[in-house]
Design a protein around this motif. Structure first.
Motif, PDB file in Angstrom:
ATOM      1  N   GLY A 529      -7.581  -4.957  -0.235  1.00  0.00           N
ATOM      2  CA  GLY A 529      -7.575  -3.618  -0.370  1.00  0.00           C
ATOM      3  C   GLY A 529      -5.948  -3.160  -0.815  1.00  0.00           C
ATOM      4  N   LYS A 530      -5.160  -4.224  -1.217  1.00  0.00           N
ATOM      5  CA  LYS A 530      -3.849  -3.811  -1.575  1.00  0.00           C
ATOM      6  C   LYS A 530      -3.985  -3.185  -3.179  1.00  0.00           C
ATOM      7  CE  LYS A 530      -2.261  -7.248   1.392  1.00  0.00           C
ATOM      8  NZ  LYS A 530      -1.078  -8.081   1.623  1.00  0.00           N
ATOM      9  N   PHE A 531      -2.583  -2.577  -3.654  1.00  0.00           N
ATOM     10  CA  PHE A 531      -2.623  -2.179  -4.824  1.00  0.00           C
ATOM     11  C   PHE A 531      -2.503  -3.513  -5.880  1.00  0.00           C
ATOM     12  CE2 PHE A 531      -0.284   2.177  -4.279  1.00  0.00           C
ATOM     13  CZ  PHE A 531      -1.296   2.585  -3.628  1.00  0.00           C
ATOM     14  N   ASP A 532      -3.164  -3.583  -6.674  1.00  0.00           N
ATOM     15  CA  ASP A 532      -3.067  -4.937  -7.512  1.00  0.00           C
ATOM     16  C   ASP A 532      -2.293  -4.552  -8.755  1.00  0.00           C
ATOM     17  OD1 ASP A 532      -3.587  -7.279  -8.611  1.00  0.00           O
ATOM     18  OD2 ASP A 532      -5.712  -7.517  -8.459  1.00  0.00           O
ATOM     19  N   LYS A 533      -0.925  -5.043  -8.511  1.00  0.00           N
ATOM     20  CA  LYS A 533       0.239  -4.458  -9.703  1.00  0.00           C
ATOM     21  C   LYS A 533       0.145  -5.497 -10.788  1.00  0.00           C
ATOM     22  CE  LYS A 533       2.948  -2.091  -6.495  1.00  0.00           C
ATOM     23  NZ  LYS A 533       4.223  -1.627  -6.294  1.00  0.00           N
TER      24      LYS A 533
END
Ligand code: ADP
Length: 553
Positions: A529-533
């Motif tokens: 659920g983290k931003f996938d940069k």
């Protein structure tokens, strides 16, 4: 001179015995389609013993063998958490949101002999079965499932309840385990590369649990009910399942019901006092609570970590719902508790904020230092930035290289003198508050200056019409790199990009203002659920984003 004290190993077995007896009436509640299912710690411990018998007597699991789980947060998963390490085997929690290829990779890498799997996620596993090595001998399926999915599997298939039924409810748990032996394996979620395995010892799990229960951390006691929204495959749900058995806190397990509506419902009904998750989950829950109709006032504390917590999110919970949000930092390699943002004493609520939005302070067992670009030690003055390095009894000193192989200590991950190089960049104040400005890989290097992507994101997410904002570095001919801002607007928003840029211009230095802007439907997320940069950068490179250029007016 040696001490005169007893040398008693610190093991998961002790935690299991303690929870089963002293806190035998505490409960594990799992949320299901048919309502909550409640079991006492004593019942869970008895079922753990039955599971251990099944694993040993029927499936041939011996000390040091790896038993994996591919499960949501539920009672059966808790049973595996207790049984597997306490019988001397090693628990490997598989992340059910990993891409298929990575899932197969970690099952094979850890040489899992058994996988305990929820019937509801069996399709994920079935899809990768052909890629799994023959080290995998048995599947134990919990809950209803479609047997046709396993038609091609040559190993044993067992139903969880049938397998443990009619077995003894006590087990000769290993009291003489070496506290340094492996208790559990967790792979990083691979946000910035291939998953890497960290092997926790009984001792590290035990000491970390004591920290989770410390008053300056989660402070769990037998009077709490804790809702781990963070999955049990994401760094052992931050230690909560074992810590609850140590402190007697009831557990409320959300199973697969992680959407804002059922979460709000279970909070309203079961009244947990403490919860923990990554910011994206809390964002959704805040919207749900704002919509009204649910009472969440039972929560005395919500812990947010895993990515930087936008201050607007903390303030939203606190000001609109009276729920205290506490920011914490950690990683798979740190078990994960690394910092906890409790402000110093004697401050007004307003004066506490500058401390609470930091990642927080290190507990006594976690030592920290900052290393500058040429390897120099940076002062802890709240200004000098460097890569964070940590050391302590629940911090990894190496990565798992596979059974029978020496652990790996890559130089970019471990210093020569054995500290963990976190890859996180930030500052530390003289009184120990850590502020992360970025991951080393996400920092925007613009014309010799560093721009913090997190700072720009936090400022953008403070705009009332912005639901989410992710900022990444993109190549720029003149400056090397410049920020690209991708923004998700709330439904019905009227703000345009120009207005957002003007909003940001009032809050950050002008040279940090992004020129490149894109409105997107959603920010891509990683398996936890983290931003996938990585994905945003790739989308930009492949010209899949509709980018608007905004210069100085
Ligand atoms: P992965 O590395 O695969 O994302 P982890 O869950 O181990 O898996 O991620 C750890 C990383 O998450 C940290 O190194 C840090 O970059 C980030 N992180 C965790 N907590 C915070 C926080 N409170 N603020 C900012 N970043 C955080």
């Amino acid at each position: 001179m040696f001490s005169t004290m007893q040398d008693v190993p610190l093991t998961v077995t002790r935690i299991l015995r303690h929870g089963a007896t002293v806190h035998g009436t505490s409960t594990v509640t799992t949320w299901t389609e048919d309502g909550p299912v409640v079991r006492t710690f004593a019942e869970v411990a008895a079922r753990s013993a039955q599971l251990a018998h099944a694993l040993r007597d029927e499936l041939g699991i011996r000390e040091g063998d790896v038993v994996a789980t591919l499960m949501w947060n539920n009672t059966e998963h808790q049973e595996a958490y207790l049984a597997v390490p306490s019988m001397g085997a090693v628990l490997h929690t598989l992340n059910l949101r990993l891409p298929a290829q990575q899932l197969a990779y970690i099952v094979n890498h850890a040489a899992d002999r058994v996988i305990v799997v929820d019937g509801s996620v069996l399709p994920l596993l079935a899809a990768v079965l052909p890629q799994l090595a023959d080290t995998l001998e048995h599947l134990v399926v919990s809950g209803p499932y479609d047997p046709a999915l396993l038609a091609g599997f040559a190993g044993g298939v067992h139903e969880y309840e049938a397998l443990i039924a009619d077995r003894p409810t006590d087990f000769p748990w290993r009291d003489d385990l070496d506290e340094r032996a492996a208790a559990a394996i967790c792979y990083t979620s691979g946000t910035t590369g291939d998953p890497k395995g960290v092997v926790y010892s009984h001792r590290s799990v035990y000491l970390h649990c004591m920290q989770v229960n410390a008053a300056d951390s989660f402070g769990l006691t037998g009077q709490d009910t804790v809702l781990p929204v963070v999955p049990m495959f994401h760094v052992n749900a931050w230690g909560i399942p074992h810590a609850a058995f140590m402190s007697g806190a009831n557990l409320l397990m959300p199973d697969r019901f992680l959407q804002p509506k059922p979460l709000a419902e279970m909070i309203d009904r079961i009244r947990p006092t403490v919860s923990a998750a990554v910011p994206t989950i809390w964002n959704g829950l805040l919207d749900e609570l704002d919509a009204g109709g649910h009472d969440a006032t039972s929560l005395r504390m919500v812990v947010i970590g895993g990515s930087a917590c936008p201050p607007a999110l903390m303030k939203g919970f606190e000001e609109r719902h009276g729920i205290r949000v506490v920011h914490a930092w950690g990683m798979t390699e740190t078990s994960p508790l690394g910092t906890f943002a409790t402000p110093p004493a004697g401050l007004t609520a307003e004066q506490e904020w500058p401390y609470r939005v930091t990642q927080g302070r290190f507990p006594a067992s976690v030592e920290a230092r900052l290393t500058g670009p040429s390897g120099e030690r940076m002062p802890h003055d709240g200004v000098s930035a460097g890569e964070l390095e940590v050391r302590g009894p629940w911090i990894a000193g190496a990565y798992f290289a596979g059974a029978g192989r020496d652990p790996e200590r890559p130089a970019d991950k471990f210093s020569e003198d054995g500290w963990l190089r976190t890859g996180d960049v930030g500052t530390i104040t003289a009184d120990g508050f850590l502020t992360l400005t970025d991951r080393a890989k996400d920092v925007i290097k613009s014309g010799g200056e560093w721009i913090s992507s997190v700072e720009l994101e936090n400022q953008l997410m403070a705009h009332p019409e912005v639901a989410e904002a992710a900022v990444v570095a993109v190549p720029d001919e003149k400056w090397g790199e410049r920020p690209l801002a991708t923004v998700v607007l709330r439904p019905g928003a009227t703000a345009g990009l120009r207005e957002l840029r003007a909003f940001l211009a009032e809050r950050v230095a002008s040279w940090q203002l992004p020129e490149r802007w894109a409105i997107v439907e959603a920010v891509p997320k990683t398996s936890v659920g983290k931003f996938d940069k990585k994905v945003i950068r790739a989308d930009y490179a492949a010209e899949r984003l509709e980018v608007t250029l905004l210069g100085k007016e």
